[in-house]
Design a protein around this motif. Structure first.
Motif, short mmCIF file in Angstrom:
data_model
loop_
_atom_site.label_atom_id
_atom_site.label_comp_id
_atom_site.label_asym_id
_atom_site.label_seq_id
_atom_site.Cartn_x
_atom_site.Cartn_y
_atom_site.Cartn_z
N ASP A 38 -7.95 88.96 27.96
CA ASP A 38 -8.75 87.81 28.38
C ASP A 38 -10.18 87.94 27.90
O ASP A 38 -10.80 86.99 27.44
CB ASP A 38 -8.71 87.68 29.90
CG ASP A 38 -7.29 87.43 30.37
OD1 ASP A 38 -6.54 86.77 29.61
OD2 ASP A 38 -6.92 87.94 31.44
N GLU B 93 -10.30 87.26 24.32
CA GLU B 93 -10.17 85.84 24.04
C GLU B 93 -11.51 85.13 24.25
O GLU B 93 -11.89 84.27 23.46
CB GLU B 93 -9.09 85.23 24.92
CG GLU B 93 -8.75 83.81 24.50
CD GLU B 93 -7.47 83.30 25.11
OE1 GLU B 93 -6.86 84.04 25.92
OE2 GLU B 93 -7.08 82.18 24.79
N VAL C 217 -9.93 80.91 18.40
CA VAL C 217 -8.54 81.15 18.75
C VAL C 217 -7.75 79.85 18.84
O VAL C 217 -8.17 78.90 19.49
CB VAL C 217 -8.48 81.89 20.10
CG1 VAL C 217 -7.04 82.07 20.55
CG2 VAL C 217 -9.18 83.22 19.99
N ARG D 110 -2.79 82.25 22.02
CA ARG D 110 -2.37 83.64 22.18
C ARG D 110 -0.97 83.77 21.64
O ARG D 110 -0.14 82.89 21.80
CB ARG D 110 -2.35 84.02 23.67
CG ARG D 110 -3.70 84.22 24.28
CD ARG D 110 -4.07 85.68 24.33
NE ARG D 110 -3.48 86.36 25.47
CZ ARG D 110 -4.05 86.40 26.68
NH1 ARG D 110 -5.20 85.80 26.90
NH2 ARG D 110 -3.47 87.04 27.67
N PHE E 216 -3.88 87.21 18.65
CA PHE E 216 -4.45 85.87 18.67
C PHE E 216 -4.23 85.18 17.35
O PHE E 216 -4.38 85.79 16.30
CB PHE E 216 -5.96 85.94 18.94
CG PHE E 216 -6.31 86.67 20.19
CD1 PHE E 216 -6.19 86.06 21.43
CD2 PHE E 216 -6.74 87.98 20.13
CE1 PHE E 216 -6.50 86.74 22.59
CE2 PHE E 216 -7.06 88.67 21.28
CZ PHE E 216 -6.94 88.05 22.51
N SER F 83 -14.12 86.28 13.59
CA SER F 83 -13.30 86.92 14.61
C SER F 83 -13.25 88.42 14.40
O SER F 83 -13.41 89.20 15.34
CB SER F 83 -11.87 86.37 14.56
OG SER F 83 -11.91 84.98 14.51
#
Ligand code: SF4
Lengths: 587, 229
Positions: free
Chosen positions: A50, A53, A60, A63, A73, A83
């Motif tokens: 989490d 994320e 993203v 998931r 991801f 990222s």
């Protein structure tokens, strides 16, 4: 195994004799209590999906639960660099272990498998889907240097294009090749034309260069005694110094991934790993595949088989390091000297032991899904004694190597402070194995991501801080000692193992059909470093995608860093100290 | 003194006389003595040359894949191919007369291998080692794998196995020596894959597509995968 998490995120469970290892696979184990049960949730292992994320933000897409990493991801093709940068700088994922590209019916996909050098059990996968019409995504090269070659390979074999890549051209196949062989619509029967290029004429380059400076172009390889096989180094020299060197690989690209995709999990794939790193390191490679498939199909390997595996794999490591040391001496001293002959002599002894055990000298094909094929040879006691004899004489042999090599002044002059690879650079390039450990990077999957019987045994990870050619050789010689320690303990265990309890193979179904879309990426510590296998199942008994993460491929990429600015003789020494084997580089 | 002794003395004298003066004593081998008073052997020149060729072979130091590991073991201690007069690896093809092809030949390497073979002086011999060089071996179905060394260069001896044991390679080399002594070698014929100039290729779709990229006089090798075994 459940669909959403087909492979347990922890290391392969069957290898762990500890209670929490058992907990992972069977709730029926008595000491399972909710506390421990929760311990398998990825969050407690330091990766909080989490949080990641949130860090990644709107890059993203969703998931992804298919992959066995702690978190996976799907990110937008234009947000790859951001990222990866975020994960590298803010979450500590500093090791780009592998890049896998593959084609689905409706899309292309590149998967970046990230790990941490400090703790390789923490894994994150970044999945980048691209459309079939325009398979372009952002290159990861500005973030991880190592992505350079990995993406070139993905482009070459699968056909994904990477924007921003410094030099996107074919790497394994000849430049005039048509089509991408691992893509879905590749026509295998199409004739191909391969050139024998004139650009390889050193004199021509020389005269061209004369106008501005005094550089000279030299081809080293693809047939050259110093390249350890069929490697081609495009070298530009300025006097005796290396101004530029570019490894040109692919002269032994024999389609290992395709061959694995044509084989069934249960029986037909296992012989191929022997041929990746073929300097007697076969069992270490077989273990890479075994670990991945056992994880995927949830097979539990009996302890007894794990001990045999550990012992035989370490014997392989001894043989592989012996060859590395012997050929390194060959490179540095330039002839078939005593050191080479001694190394071969000791290898012969190890090969005899392995032959007694497996039936083959080089291509063992001894591991099976769920164990090994058979028990120690009869007469057991005699075999154990032979192994012990070998171990007993090994220290003396090592002493000889140290006398002839590491203690030799001429050798030291050649190797100390040449081919320097700072630890940070090593990590940038995804270097692993003795190459990384010679640069002081304390990274060994046998300890950090334990499998087999390693965590039950008493041994040390060897590192050296020299960062030079000398340190890398020293690491290998010292690792032989550690391997011998491991073998010794395994032999003791095997000798004392109750006869009724000698289970060499788990009960595995005749055909393995992992669940559709299950994916797995698992690595082991092979002779040259982290050897990983990625597999995706399509519900049949053959993998839909099989990808090999070869340690040599990444290690060889560091060569320009080691050699540029050094003398050409040191280039040869540096190449030797990287200890590449072309079967694994080119696959 | 008996007559026998006289004869012997006479023979020795004749031998010494024929050997002539000035030859160092160290050159007088036992073998020479065995010939007695007639220091001549009668044989065909060709036969003699072939015997010499077979008894002193210079191997090319040439490694490709897994099989080359076993080849190294064959050269080194324990198996020591040198015992058979065939063990000195030469790094340059120009100094070698036997090439052992130890491993998988793939599309990118085949033109280079052909070039190396061409650089060796005549007479030259080829031992192909391992299933890969016989048929492509375990990689026969590979999209990039040439189905055997014989698609590119003529091969005298095939040593099957994956990999062949050093003993097998020693046997293969011994067989090669036998063949050479008997004056046999495999015929040099046109191979399925030859080096040609790009301009000489038949213009078809594949060639047209690459016409932009490749010069007319660049050497190329064209692989017809569909037709290969
Ligand atoms: S025959 Fe077998 S051992 Fe020899 S190169 Fe081919 S795969 Fe390797």
């Amino acid at each position: 195994m459940s669909t959403d998490r087909p492979d347990d995120s922890e290391s392969e469970s069957e290898s762990e004799p500890e209670p929490d290892g058992d907990v992972e696979r069977e709730a029926a184990v008595p000491e399972t209590d909710p506390e421990v049960q929760r311990a398998r949730a990825p969050a407690t292992r330091g990766v909080d999906p989490d949080r990641l994320e949130r860090l990644l933000g709107d890059a993203v897409l969703r998931r992804d639960d298919q992959i066995n990493a702690d978190a996976a991801f799907e990110v937008r093709p234009d947000a790859v660099q951001d990222s990866l940068e975020t994960l590298k700088r803010r979450a500590g994922f500093d090791h780009l272990s592998c890049v896998t590209a593959q084609e689905y019916a409706d899309r292309y996909e590149s998967i970046y498998h990230l790990k941490k050098y400090a703790d390789p059990t923490q894994e994150v996968s970044i999945v980048v889907p691209t459309s079939r019409r325009d398979p372009t995504s952002e290159s990861a090269e500005p973030v991880f240097r190592t992505a350079d070659w990995h993406e070139r390979e993905a482009y070459d074999l699968v056909g994904v294009e990477y924007e921003d890549h410094p030099d996107l051209r074919r790497i394994l196949l000849p430049e005039t090749w048509q089509g991408h062989p691992l893509s879905r619509d590749y026509d295998r029967d199409r004739p191909q034309i391969v050139t024998l290029d004139e650009h390889a004429n050193p004199l021509k380059e020389d005269h061209e260069a004369e106008a501005d400076d005094s550089t000279m172009f030299v081809n080293i390889g693809p047939h050259h005694p110093a390249t350890h096989g069929v490697l081609h180094l495009k070298t530009t020299l300025d006097g005796e110094q290396v101004a530029d060197v570019e490894p040109d690989i692919g002269y032994l690209h024999r389609c290992e991934e395709q061959m694995a995709q044509l084989g069934t999990y249960r029986h037909q794939i296992m012989p191929y790993p022997d041929r990746w790193d073929y300097v007697s390191a076969g069992l270490l490679n077989e273990w890479a595949y075994a670990r991945a498939v056992e994880d995927m199909a949830d097979v539990e390997v009996p302890d007894y088989a794990q001990v045999i595996r550990t012992m035989s794999a370490e014997l392989c490591r001894i043989a592989a390091h012996m060859l590395a040391v012997g050929t390194f001496a060959l490179d540095v001293y330039g002839d078939f000297t005593a050191i080479f002959m001694y190394a071969v002599r000791d290898r012969e002894r190890v090969q005899n032991l392995l032959e007694d055990l497996t039936g083959q000298r080089l291509m063992f094909n001894y591991f099976r899904v769920g164990g090994v094929v058979w028990d120690l040879p009869e007469d057991r006691q005699a075999y154990v004694e032979t192994v012990r004899d070998f171990l007993e004489e090994l220290p003396q042999a090592l002493e000889e190597y140290h006398d002839l090599l590491t203690g030799n002044e001429i050798f030291q002059l050649r190797c100390v402070d040449t081919g320097v690879l700072p630890p940070e650079t090593a990590k940038e390039y995804g270097a692993t194995g003795p190459v990384a450990r010679g640069s002081g990077v304390d990274y060994d999957l046998r300890r950090d991501d334990p499998y087999g019987y390693y965590d039950e045994l008493d041994w040390d990870v060897v590192t050296e801080d020299g960062c030079d050619n000398y340190a890398r050789v020293l690491v290998r010689l010292r690792e032989v000692e550690q391997s011998a320690r491991i073998v010794e303990q395994c032999v003791d265990l095997l000798e004392g193992w109750p006869a009724a309890d000698r289970e060499v193979q788990a009960n595995v179904p005749r055909t393995l059909k992992p669940e559709k879309d299950a994916e797995v990426y698992r690595a082991v510590e092979a002779a040259k470093g982290e050897l990983g296998v990625y597999m995706r199942s399509d519900g049949t008994d053959k993998p839909a995608r099989f990808k090999v993460r070869s340690p040599c491929f990444s290690n060889l990429q560091t060569l320009p860093e080691l050699a540029e600015g050094e003398y050409v003789a040191d280039l040869v020494a540096s190449l030797g100290s990287l200890d590449i084997v072309l079967g694994e580089v080119d696959r | 003194m008996s007559t026998d002794d006289d004869d012997v003395n006479a023979a020795t004298k004749t031998r010494e006389a024929r050997r002539g003066r000035g030859v160092d004593d160290r050159f007088n081998s036992k073998l020479r003595e065995a010939f007695g008073s007639t220091p001549f052997i009668l044989t065909k020149f060709d036969q003699f040359m072939n015997w010499v060729r077979g008894s002193s072979m210079f191997m090319l130091q040439f490694g490709i894949a897994c099989c080359s590991i076993e080849m190294m073991h064959t050269y080194a201690v324990k198996h020591d191919l040198d015992r058979f007069g065939a063990g000195v690896p030469r790094a340059s093809p120009r100094q070698a007369d036997v090439i052992v092809v130890p491993g998988t030949v793939v599309s990118k390497f085949a033109p280079r291998m052909k070039r190396i073979y061409d650089q060796m002086p005549e007479p030259k011999f080829v031992v192909s080692m391992g299933s890969c060089t016989v048929s492509g071996g375990p990689f026969q179905q590979g999209y990039n794998v040439v189905k055997g060394a014989e698609e590119v260069i003529p091969v005298d001896i095939h040593v099957p196995g994956c990999p062949p044991r050093p003993e097998a390679l020693v046997y293969g080399v011994a067989k090669l020596q036998e063949r050479i002594t008997n004056g046999e070698s495999s015929p040099v014929t046109v191979k399925p894959y030859e080096l040609e100039q790009f301009g000489d290729l038949e213009r078809d779709e594949v060639v047209e597509q690459l016409a932009e990229e490749i010069d007319e006089d660049t050497l190329v090798m064209r692989y017809d995968w569909a037709g290969s075994p």
